[in-house]
Write an enzyme that holds these catalytic residues in place. Sequence first.
Site, PDB file in Angstrom:
ATOM      1  N   ARG A   1      31.793  55.411  58.938  1.00  0.00           N
ATOM      2  CA  ARG A   1      30.768  56.069  59.757  1.00  0.00           C
ATOM      3  C   ARG A   1      30.437  57.445  59.185  1.00  0.00           C
ATOM      4  O   ARG A   1      31.332  58.262  58.921  1.00  0.00           O
ATOM      5  CB  ARG A   1      31.252  56.191  61.203  1.00  0.00           C
ATOM      6  CG  ARG A   1      30.254  56.868  62.129  1.00  0.00           C
ATOM      7  CD  ARG A   1      30.717  56.783  63.569  1.00  0.00           C
ATOM      8  NE  ARG A   1      30.523  55.443  64.124  1.00  0.00           N
ATOM      9  CZ  ARG A   1      30.921  55.053  65.327  1.00  0.00           C
ATOM     10  NH1 ARG A   1      31.569  55.929  66.103  1.00  0.00           N
ATOM     11  NH2 ARG A   1      30.695  53.851  65.761  1.00  0.00           N
TER      12      ARG A   1
ATOM     13  N   GLU B   1      30.001  46.274  57.963  1.00  0.00           N
ATOM     14  CA  GLU B   1      29.504  45.283  58.918  1.00  0.00           C
ATOM     15  C   GLU B   1      29.912  43.863  58.512  1.00  0.00           C
ATOM     16  O   GLU B   1      30.248  43.035  59.358  1.00  0.00           O
ATOM     17  CB  GLU B   1      27.980  45.374  59.052  1.00  0.00           C
ATOM     18  CG  GLU B   1      27.508  46.595  59.816  1.00  0.00           C
ATOM     19  CD  GLU B   1      27.969  46.617  61.260  1.00  0.00           C
ATOM     20  OE1 GLU B   1      28.259  45.546  61.815  1.00  0.00           O
ATOM     21  OE2 GLU B   1      28.051  47.716  61.839  1.00  0.00           O
TER      22      GLU B   1
ATOM     23  N   GLN C   1      33.975  39.189  63.175  1.00  0.00           N
ATOM     24  CA  GLN C   1      35.116  38.429  63.698  1.00  0.00           C
ATOM     25  C   GLN C   1      36.467  39.023  63.281  1.00  0.00           C
ATOM     26  O   GLN C   1      37.471  38.320  63.184  1.00  0.00           O
ATOM     27  CB  GLN C   1      35.023  36.960  63.257  1.00  0.00           C
ATOM     28  CG  GLN C   1      33.776  36.262  63.796  1.00  0.00           C
ATOM     29  CD  GLN C   1      33.658  34.836  63.325  1.00  0.00           C
ATOM     30  OE1 GLN C   1      33.457  34.586  62.135  1.00  0.00           O
ATOM     31  NE2 GLN C   1      33.765  33.897  64.234  1.00  0.00           N
TER      32      GLN C   1
ATOM     33  N   LEU D   1      42.015  38.855  54.666  1.00  0.00           N
ATOM     34  CA  LEU D   1      41.061  39.311  55.678  1.00  0.00           C
ATOM     35  C   LEU D   1      40.423  38.135  56.423  1.00  0.00           C
ATOM     36  O   LEU D   1      39.883  38.310  57.506  1.00  0.00           O
ATOM     37  CB  LEU D   1      39.984  40.180  55.032  1.00  0.00           C
ATOM     38  CG  LEU D   1      39.109  41.028  55.960  1.00  0.00           C
ATOM     39  CD1 LEU D   1      39.954  41.912  56.877  1.00  0.00           C
ATOM     40  CD2 LEU D   1      38.153  41.892  55.140  1.00  0.00           C
ATOM     41  N   GLY D   2      40.489  36.943  55.843  1.00  0.00           N
ATOM     42  CA  GLY D   2      40.011  35.742  56.526  1.00  0.00           C
ATOM     43  C   GLY D   2      38.510  35.516  56.402  1.00  0.00           C
ATOM     44  O   GLY D   2      37.777  36.346  55.885  1.00  0.00           O
TER      45      GLY D   2
ATOM     46  N   TYR E   1      22.100  39.762  63.260  1.00  0.00           N
ATOM     47  CA  TYR E   1      22.883  40.909  63.733  1.00  0.00           C
ATOM     48  C   TYR E   1      23.096  41.930  62.616  1.00  0.00           C
ATOM     49  O   TYR E   1      22.865  43.132  62.803  1.00  0.00           O
ATOM     50  CB  TYR E   1      24.247  40.468  64.272  1.00  0.00           C
ATOM     51  CG  TYR E   1      25.180  41.653  64.383  1.00  0.00           C
ATOM     52  CD1 TYR E   1      25.052  42.546  65.433  1.00  0.00           C
ATOM     53  CD2 TYR E   1      26.128  41.919  63.390  1.00  0.00           C
ATOM     54  CE1 TYR E   1      25.846  43.685  65.518  1.00  0.00           C
ATOM     55  CE2 TYR E   1      26.925  43.051  63.462  1.00  0.00           C
ATOM     56  CZ  TYR E   1      26.784  43.927  64.522  1.00  0.00           C
ATOM     57  OH  TYR E   1      27.555  45.057  64.590  1.00  0.00           O
TER      58      TYR E   1
ATOM     59  N   ASP F   1      26.518  43.066  69.032  1.00  0.00           N
ATOM     60  CA  ASP F   1      27.812  42.443  68.772  1.00  0.00           C
ATOM     61  C   ASP F   1      28.488  42.145  70.110  1.00  0.00           C
ATOM     62  O   ASP F   1      27.875  42.286  71.180  1.00  0.00           O
ATOM     63  CB  ASP F   1      28.679  43.338  67.889  1.00  0.00           C
ATOM     64  CG  ASP F   1      29.040  44.673  68.554  1.00  0.00           C
ATOM     65  OD1 ASP F   1      28.595  44.922  69.704  1.00  0.00           O
ATOM     66  OD2 ASP F   1      29.786  45.449  67.936  1.00  0.00           O
TER      67      ASP F   1
ATOM     68  N   CYS G   1      35.539  52.315  84.335  1.00  0.00           N
ATOM     69  CA  CYS G   1      34.182  52.566  84.831  1.00  0.00           C
ATOM     70  C   CYS G   1      33.988  54.006  85.296  1.00  0.00           C
ATOM     71  O   CYS G   1      32.883  54.549  85.199  1.00  0.00           O
ATOM     72  CB  CYS G   1      33.852  51.596  85.956  1.00  0.00           C
ATOM     73  SG  CYS G   1      33.847  49.847  85.435  1.00  0.00           S
TER      74      CYS G   1
ATOM     75  N   CYS H   1      32.526  56.101  82.561  1.00  0.00           N
ATOM     76  CA  CYS H   1      31.336  55.596  81.872  1.00  0.00           C
ATOM     77  C   CYS H   1      30.120  56.469  82.191  1.00  0.00           C
ATOM     78  O   CYS H   1      29.837  56.742  83.361  1.00  0.00           O
ATOM     79  CB  CYS H   1      31.057  54.154  82.295  1.00  0.00           C
ATOM     80  SG  CYS H   1      29.565  53.465  81.536  1.00  0.00           S
TER      81      CYS H   1
ATOM     82  N   CYS I   1      24.877  50.871  86.600  1.00  0.00           N
ATOM     83  CA  CYS I   1      25.483  49.579  86.248  1.00  0.00           C
ATOM     84  C   CYS I   1      25.562  48.667  87.471  1.00  0.00           C
ATOM     85  O   CYS I   1      26.258  48.967  88.448  1.00  0.00           O
ATOM     86  CB  CYS I   1      26.877  49.802  85.663  1.00  0.00           C
ATOM     87  SG  CYS I   1      27.719  48.266  85.197  1.00  0.00           S
TER      88      CYS I   1
END
Length: 371
Positions: free
Chosen positions: A41, A57, A62, A100-101, A140, A158, A217, A220, A226
């Site tokens: 980031r 990304e 997953q 990592l799969g 995505y 996501d 919550c 938030c 919400c």
Amino acid sequence: MTVAVKGAGRQRANAATVASFPLPTALLAWYDRHRRSLPWRATKGERPDPYRVWLSEIMLQQTTVRAVAPYYARFLARWSDVRALAAAPLEDVLKVWAGLGYYARARNLHACARAVVEHHDGKFPAAEAELCTLPGIGAYTAAAIAAIAFDARTSPVDGNIERVVARLFAVEESLPGVKPELRRLAREITPQRRAGDFAQAMMDLGATICTPKKPVCALCPWNEHCAAFARGDAETFPRRMLKREGVLRRGAAFVARRADGYLLVQTRPSKGLLGGMTEVPTTEWSAEFDEGDALKSAPRLAARASIAWRRVPGVVRHVFTHFPLELSIYYAEVSAGARSPAGARWVKISELDGEALPSLMRKVVAHAIDS
């Protein structure tokens, strides 16, 4: 301002009311104070690098942030930009990816890097439509790159963002069928300015506050808007269809160890499950596997040589996306210098970390050698 969700089965806090429209500025102010520090980031005021955004990304598909972080660091240290990655042999990319799969991601990663260099002069396109033409980049990922790297007004959705949106509007329809509606709602609340920060803020909100279980919550920034919070049942969203588990497949794996410290391995076909990865020889994996026929598929080192295979107690279990797998393990020790059969090769056990060995095969080898 209010927003309505169209379609039967999608309700608000109750049948008579709708949630007030959440203000992007409130979430962005929260993000400016509480944004996560992630290796990929950009810092505040820094321009995001499209290569780093894309790399992270793809890896995060997953997979958890904790699992991805060391792989991301290794990739970046070895291939600092898209041209360096494009020039690397696929075998090297698979080796660094090993563990990592979801290995099709690694093959697509390499193919995408080459496409960016060959067709876009080493620069990622900014438009979602163009990004979607690149290998391994779906809707995505294209939206994520466009928003985060180029600040386009689009919304990558996501799992975290799906959860936030489903709760904000108390969307009653179940996943996965409701995904298009959640994407529409996410795009509707995306601001014209700071779209990239807004997308990352939504991700952070879902990862740290609006969590799957026991959402916090009270902290938030959007709790007043919400619908699920107003109802008192936020944890029940998003609704999900019951997932059917795939049929169990079984098979056998053969771990042959030479007396001089080598292990017999082979490379899987480039296409298909675990394509291009390194494995020990195995039978086919099927629901009809017959243990009594397992040794018929065992590797043979020479026409007249026989190997004393020993069945290792227990099995190795692994779960792929579409099916669970159980492998019986057979182990044998052979003389130093024994030749490998066609299509296989000997690799030093001390150098296995340098092979593109998926986590399944690492479990198989460990189970055989440690037993």
